[in-house]
Scaffold this active site. Structure first.
Site, mmCIF file in Angstrom:
data_model
loop_
_atom_site.group_PDB
_atom_site.id
_atom_site.type_symbol
_atom_site.label_atom_id
_atom_site.label_comp_id
_atom_site.label_asym_id
_atom_site.label_seq_id
_atom_site.Cartn_x
_atom_site.Cartn_y
_atom_site.Cartn_z
ATOM 1 C CB SER A 1 -7.046 -19.067 -35.031
ATOM 2 O OG SER A 1 -8.073 -18.120 -34.868
HETATM 3 N N1 SAH Z 1 -12.475 -18.911 -32.402
HETATM 4 C C1 SAH Z 1 -12.792 -19.463 -33.713
HETATM 5 C C2 SAH Z 1 -12.364 -18.583 -34.875
HETATM 6 C C3 SAH Z 1 -13.260 -17.419 -35.004
HETATM 7 S S1 SAH Z 1 -13.435 -16.688 -36.596
HETATM 8 C C4 SAH Z 1 -12.248 -20.866 -33.855
HETATM 9 O O1 SAH Z 1 -11.651 -21.392 -32.915
HETATM 10 O O2 SAH Z 1 -12.495 -21.461 -34.915
HETATM 11 C C5 SAH Z 1 -14.328 -15.252 -36.064
HETATM 12 C C6 SAH Z 1 -15.793 -15.487 -35.782
HETATM 13 O O3 SAH Z 1 -16.292 -14.308 -35.145
HETATM 14 C C7 SAH Z 1 -16.636 -15.689 -37.044
HETATM 15 O O4 SAH Z 1 -17.330 -16.902 -36.965
HETATM 16 C C8 SAH Z 1 -17.589 -14.489 -37.019
HETATM 17 O O5 SAH Z 1 -18.885 -14.783 -37.535
HETATM 18 C C9 SAH Z 1 -17.644 -14.139 -35.539
HETATM 19 N N2 SAH Z 1 -18.053 -12.784 -35.185
HETATM 20 C C10 SAH Z 1 -17.762 -11.618 -35.812
HETATM 21 N N3 SAH Z 1 -18.319 -10.576 -35.150
HETATM 22 C C11 SAH Z 1 -18.959 -11.098 -34.058
HETATM 23 C C12 SAH Z 1 -19.713 -10.544 -32.976
HETATM 24 N N4 SAH Z 1 -19.936 -9.236 -32.865
HETATM 25 N N5 SAH Z 1 -20.201 -11.382 -32.043
HETATM 26 C C13 SAH Z 1 -20.003 -12.719 -32.134
HETATM 27 N N6 SAH Z 1 -19.320 -13.310 -33.132
HETATM 28 C C14 SAH Z 1 -18.793 -12.507 -34.086
#
Ligand code: SAH
Length: 221
Positions: free
Chosen positions: A65
Site C-alpha cells: 500500500s
Molecule cells: N498489508 C500488505 C498489503 C496487502 S495486499 C502490505 O503491507 O504490503 C493484499 C494481500 O491480501 C495480498 O497479498 C492477497 O494475497 C491477500 N489476501 C487476499 N484475500 C485474502 C484472504 N482471504 N486471507 C488472507 N489474505 C488474503
C-alpha cells in the site's frame, strides 16, 4: 546510487510531506513510519521507488500500500503497545512491520504461500520481531487467538465479514476497505459493549479479499 535508497532522510521526507501534511499526527504511527525500512519490503527492481507517494507491485498480482494509506489505517486502529492485532492480507509484510514496531503483537494471515514467503524474507532482513505469519483464509478471522484489540484488513471486501466483527474485543477496532471491485470506502468498526459503531474514512482502492466471507476465487488477478 543504491546506498542512498533507504536513508532516514528519505523516510523523514515521506513522513513530513505525505503523512503529516495530510493530517496524521499520532506520534507512535509517525515514529514507526520513520523507523521501518520500507525499501526492504519492495522488490529489488523497485527499490529506488520505495518512498514514493504510491502503492507498488510486489509480485503475484499484489501490492504494497501507499505510505499514507498505511499510516491512515494504522492511526484509525489506535492500538497501544502490548495490544494484539490481527492483520488479514500480509502482502509484503510492511503493514505488519509498522504495527510490530509500535510494540503491538501481530498475527498476520496471507492466503498465498509464495507471498507469505516474500513477507517472511522481508521481515527477517528488516530485523522485525513480534509478527506471527499464518497461511490461510483471513475472512473467517483467526478464532484460536481471539478476541483482538485491532483487526486490520488490507484487501478489498465485498462486505464486512461477521466473523471479524465477532472476534473484536470490547473497545476493539476493525479497519477494512469495503465496496466493489474497483473502489471501496475505508470503514472503521468499533465494538463498545453490545454496540457496534461504524464510521467512513474516504475512498480507497485495494486488491480483492478472496475467501469464504470475501470475493469468489474468480476475482483473483
Ligand atoms: N498489508 C500488505 C498489503 C496487502 S495486499 C502490505 O503491507 O504490503 C493484499 C494481500 O491480501 C495480498 O497479498 C492477497 O494475497 C491477500 N489476501 C487476499 N484475500 C485474502 C484472504 N482471504 N486471507 C488472507 N489474505 C488474503
Amino acid at each position: 546510487m543504491l546506498e542512498d535508497v533507504g536513508t532516514r532522510e528519505k523516510r523523514e521526507q515521506m513522513v513530513e510531506y505525505q503523512i503529516q501534511e495530510r493530517g496524521i499526527c499520532d506520534p507512535l504511527v509517525l515514529s514507526a513510519m520513520l523507523t521501518v525500512p520500507r525499501h526492504l519490503f519492495v522488490p529489488d527492481t523497485l527499490i529506488t521507488h520505495a518512498y514514493e507517494d504510491r502503492p507498488l507491485p510486489i509480485g503475484s498480482g499484489q501490492t504494497i500500500s501507499q505510505p499514507y494509506i498505511v499510516a491512515l489505517m494504522t492511526a484509525l486502529l489506535a492500538v497501544h503497545p502490548g495490544d494484539s492485532v490481527l492483520e488479514i492480507g500480509t502482502g509484503s509484510g510492511y503493514q505488519a512491520a509498522i504495527l510490530a514496531t509500535m510494540g503491538v503483537t501481530v498475527i498476520s494471515i496471507e492466503r498465498k504461500e509464495e507471498v507469505l514467503q516474500i513477507a517472511e524474507r522481508n521481515l527477517n532482513r528488516a530485523g522485525i520481531r513480534g509478527v506471527s505469519l499464518v497461511r490461510g483464509d483471513g475472512t473467517v478471522g483467526y478464532p484460536s487467538h481471539a478476541p483482538y484489540k485491532g483487526i486490520i484488513v488490507t484487501a478489498a471486501a465485498p462486505k464486512i465479514p461477521d466473523s471479524l466483527v465477532n472476534q473484536l474485543d470490547d473497545g476493539g477496532r476493525l479497519v477494512i476497505p469495503a465496496g466493489d471491485r474497483y473502489i471501496q470506502e475505508l470503514i472503521l468498526v468499533e465494538r463498545r459493549g453490545d454496540r457496534i459503531i461504524q464510521t467512513m474514512h474516504g475512498a480507497v482502492r485495494f486488491v480483492p479479499l478472496i475467501g469464504e466471507e470475501g470475493y469468489l476465487e474468480e476475482y483473483d488477478l
